[in-house]
Design a protein around this motif. Structure first.
Motif, PDB file in Angstrom:
ATOM      1  N   LYS A 129       0.833  -1.201   0.000  1.00 51.31           N
ATOM      2  CA  LYS A 129       0.000   0.000   0.000  1.00 51.31           C
ATOM      3  C   LYS A 129       0.869   1.253   0.000  1.00 51.31           C
ATOM      4  N   TYR A 130       0.516   2.175  -0.878  1.00 56.11           N
ATOM      5  CA  TYR A 130       1.215   3.461  -0.975  1.00 56.11           C
ATOM      6  C   TYR A 130       0.308   4.544  -0.407  1.00 56.11           C
ATOM      7  N   LEU A 131      -0.562   5.090  -1.241  1.00 53.28           N
ATOM      8  CA  LEU A 131      -1.566   6.061  -0.823  1.00 53.28           C
ATOM      9  C   LEU A 131      -2.928   5.574  -1.304  1.00 53.28           C
ATOM     10  N   ASN A 132      -3.975   5.893  -0.564  1.00 50.46           N
ATOM     11  CA  ASN A 132      -5.282   5.264  -0.765  1.00 50.46           C
ATOM     12  C   ASN A 132      -5.856   5.402  -2.169  1.00 50.46           C
ATOM     13  N   ARG A 133      -5.537   6.472  -2.865  1.00 46.66           N
ATOM     14  CA  ARG A 133      -6.093   6.689  -4.202  1.00 46.66           C
ATOM     15  C   ARG A 133      -5.101   6.359  -5.308  1.00 46.66           C
ATOM     16  N   TYR A 134      -3.958   5.809  -4.934  1.00 49.88           N
ATOM     17  CA  TYR A 134      -2.972   5.486  -5.947  1.00 49.88           C
ATOM     18  C   TYR A 134      -3.563   4.520  -6.994  1.00 49.88           C
ATOM     19  N   GLY A 135      -3.231   4.755  -8.251  1.00 54.72           N
ATOM     20  CA  GLY A 135      -3.612   3.849  -9.329  1.00 54.72           C
ATOM     21  C   GLY A 135      -4.952   4.129  -9.961  1.00 54.72           C
ATOM     22  N   GLU A 136      -5.761   5.007  -9.366  1.00 51.40           N
ATOM     23  CA  GLU A 136      -7.032   5.371  -9.977  1.00 51.40           C
ATOM     24  C   GLU A 136      -6.762   6.162 -11.259  1.00 51.40           C
ATOM     25  N   PRO A 137      -7.664   6.096 -12.238  1.00 46.56           N
ATOM     26  CA  PRO A 137      -7.458   6.836 -13.491  1.00 46.56           C
ATOM     27  C   PRO A 137      -7.182   8.317 -13.273  1.00 46.56           C
TER      28      PRO A 137
END
Length: 507
Positions: A129-137
Motif C-alpha cells: 500500500k502506498y496512498l489510498n487513491r494510488y492507481g485510480e485513473p
C-alpha cells in the motif's frame, strides 16, 4: 566523485553517532516495514512475538511515537515527506483532499525519502500500500510510478488482502482469491525476498514493505483463522463510556453500545490480531534473509504504522480519525548497526521524523524545509548530546474530515458512506475537523484541541491527572491557560520547516 563524497559523508555520520567498531565500509541498507491501523493502546503489538524479539530486543523501542494525523493518506504522506499535513497538503483519503492527486504528484511526491535515497545511489524497492487513491485513473492510473523507485509494486487503491490489482513497474497485475498466490501480505513478503535475491549487490538498498494488516476487511491467512478465540477487545477506562463533555460526534455515539456492537468489536479485535500474524512471519522472513546474506550487520530496520485505532472507546465501535491517544499513538521499533539493544526511548517522536532519519542514515543532511527531525541523536547519543541540545516536547496532530454534511450535528443520509457498522456515527464527517497541540513535558502533560465545526468546540486534558482523556476540562480550566494553548496551537498550525522543530532543553 559524487558517489565517493556521499560514501564519506555516510561513514562520518555513522562514526559520529555510533561506536568506532560499528562503522561500515559502505552506506547502510535500510528496511522500512509499515503496517496499517496498528494501535499501541489496545495491545496490537502483543501478537507480534517474532517482531518484538527480532527488532525490539535487538534495538530500540520508542514508547512515545505519534502520528501527525490519525488517518491513512495524510499520515503516509507525512512519513514520505517528513512534513505536517498543512505543509504537504494531503488532508484526507480523497482525491479532492490531495490523496495521490495530480497536485500531490507534481509537488510533495517529488521530494520523498525515495528521491533522496535514489540520489545517493541506493537501489529502492516498494511493495504494498502506498496512498489510498494510488492507481485510480484520475491519479494517473497504474502507469504512474512515483519518482525515486527502482522496483515498484504498488497496491491500487486501499488495503485489501484478496481481489486487487498491483502496479508492477507500471503494468497492471490482477490478483484474485487463491491464498497461495494472492494473499497480499505474503505477496509483499515474497516480492521483498525476491528483491533481496536479485538486487544489484554493488549498491546499498532501501526496501519498503507496506502491508494491509491490520486494516479492514481483516482477512487472515487460513492457518491463523482459529487463533485468539479467547481474546476480546480490552475493556479500558474509556471503553463503552459516553463522552458527554466531548465534541458533537462523540456525544452522538450510542451508549451503552448494543450487544450487536459489542459482539462486532470483539470479533474485529480477534480478526485484526490474526492478520498481524502474517506480518510477523514477513518480518521473520526478511530478517532471516538479511542474516543468511550477511547483510544484517549493515542494515537498519524500522517498524511502524500509519495510525492507531479504536474499538469501543467512548462507545465508538470501529474506526480511527479521533484526537485521543488510542488513535494517535503508534509503534516504532528500530534496530541496526550501533543501535543499543533492548532500550526504550521515551522522547516524543513522530511519523514526520521517519523521512529525515532515513535520509540521514543514507549520508545526507536532512533537507531544511521539512518539519520532522532525524532520530539519530536519540539512537546514538554521544556525551549526552540530546540533553545538551534538547528535543521536542510539543507537537501537532491534525485531521480534516471528508464528507460535507447538510445540517449538523448529525449524519443524515450519509451514514452508509462511513464504514463503521454498527451504530455508525460518521467519523469521517467534515465536522470532525480539528487541530491539537500535545505537550509532553516531564512535569506537565496536556492535550489542547480546537474543532472547525458549528460550535468552535474545544477539548483540554491534563494527562497527568487524566491519562485516558476521560474528562474534558476546557470549561473549567483558567482562561489564561486556554489562551496560552491557543497561541501555541496557532503557531504550530502554520509552522514550516525549522519553526516546526522548536526544541526544549532536557534535564
Amino acid at each position: 566523485m559524487e558517489k565517493h563524497f556521499s560514501l564519506i559523508i555516510t561513514l562520518v555520520i555513522l562514526c559520529i553517532f555510533t561506536s568506532p567498531g560499528s562503522c561500515q565500509n559502505k552506506p547502510p541498507n535500510i528496511v522500512l516495514i509499515l503496517t496499517d491501523d496498528q494501535d499501541v493502546t489496545m495491545d496490537a503489538m502483543t501478537p507480534m512475538e517474532k517482531t518484538l524479539k527480532l527488532i525490539g530486543d535487538n534495538g530500540v523501542t520508542f514508547s512515545n511515537m505519534f502520528t501527525s494525523s490519525p488517518l491513512c493518506c495524510p499520515s503516509r504522506s507525512s512519513i514520505l515527506t517528513g512534513k505536517y499535513v498543512h505543509n504537504h497538503g494531503s488532508v484526507n483519503n480523497s482525491l479532492e483532499g490531495n490523496c495521490s492527486s495530480k497536485s500531490w504528484q507534481q509537488g510533495p511526491e517529488k521530494s520523498t525519502f525515495a528521491t533522496y535515497l535514489k540520489s545517493q545511489g541506493y537501489v529502492t524497492f516498494m511493495a504494498g500500500k502506498y496512498l489510498n487513491r494510488y492507481g485510480e485513473p484520475a491519479a494517473g492510473g497504474v502507469e504512474h510510478i512515483p519518482p525515486g523507485w527502482d522496483w515498484w509494486i504498488g497496491l491500487v487503491k486501499n488495503s485489501v488482502y484478496y481481489n486487487y490489482t498491483l502496479s508492477v513497474n507500471g503494468t497492471a497485475e490482477a490478483h484474485h482469491d487463491d491464498y497461495e498466490k494472492d494473499y497480499l501480505t505474503d505477496v509483499i513478503k515474497n516480492r521483498s525476498l525476491e528483491f533481496l535475491d536479485k538486487r544489484d549487490s554493488s549498491k546499498p538498498f532501501f526496501l519498503m514493505a507496506s502491508t494491509p494488516a491490520c486494516h479492514s476487511p481483516f482477512d487472515s491467512a487460513p492457518q491463523y483463522e482459529e487463533e485468539f478465540k479467547d481474546k476480546n477487545a480490552p475493556r479500558g477506562p474509556s471503553f463503552n463510556k459516553h463522552g458527554g463533555d466531548k465534541h458533537w460526534l462523540i456525544r452522538r455515539a450510542k451508549n451503552p453500545m448494543s450487544n450487536v456492537s459489542l459482539q462486532y468489536v470483539d470479533s474485529t479485535f480477534k480478526k485484526r490480531w490474526r492478520t498481524l500474524l502474517s506480518v510477523d512471519d514477513m518480518v521473520e522472513a526478511i530478517v532471516n534473509s538479511l542474516t543468511e546474506k550477511k547483510l544484517i550487520d549493515n542494515t537498519f530496520i524500522i517498524y511502524t504504522s500509519d495510525n492507531g485505532f479504536h474499538l469501543g472507546q467512548f462507545s465508538l465501535p470501529n474506526d480511527k480519525r479521533q484526537l485521543y491517544e488510542f488513535d494517535v499513538r503508534i509503534p516504532l521499533l528500530i534496530r541496526g548497526p550501533g543501535v543499543p539493544k533492548k532500550k526504550v526511548i521515551t522522547n516524543s517522536v513522530m511519523n514526520i521524523d521517519i523521512m529525515p532519519t532515513i535520509v540521514h542514515l543514507s549520508g545526507l543532511t536532512p533537507p531544511s524545509d521539512i518539519d520532522g527531525a532525524s532520530l539519530l541523536p536519540l539512537l546514538f547519543p554521544k556525551n549526552d548530546t540530546v540533553k545538551s541540545t534538547g528535543w521536542r516536547e510539543e507537537f501537532l496532530v491534525e485531521h480534516q474530515g471528508e464528507w460535507l454534511l447538510k445540517g449538523t450535528p448529525g449524519c443524515k443520509n450519509v451514514d452508509y458512506l462511513c464504514n463503521c457498522y454498527p451504530d455508525c456515527v460518521c467519523e469521517d464527517s467534515i465536522n470532525n475537523t480539528y487541530s491539537c497541540i500535545w505537550s509532553l513535558q516531564p512535569k506537565q502533560k496536556t492535550v489542547y484541541c480546537e474543532f472547525l465545526d458549528d460550535e468552535n468546540f474545544i477539548e483540554f486534558y491534563d494527562l497527568v491527572k487524566d491519562p485516558h482523556q476521560l474528562a474534558n476540562t476546557a470549561k473549567t480550566v483558567s482562561q489564561k491557560i486556554l489562551s496560552e494553548q491557543n497561541q501555541k496551537l496557532i503557531a504550530l498550525s502554520i509552522c514550516k520547516g525549522p519553526s516546526c522543530r522548536k526544541i526544549h532543553p532536557i534535564g
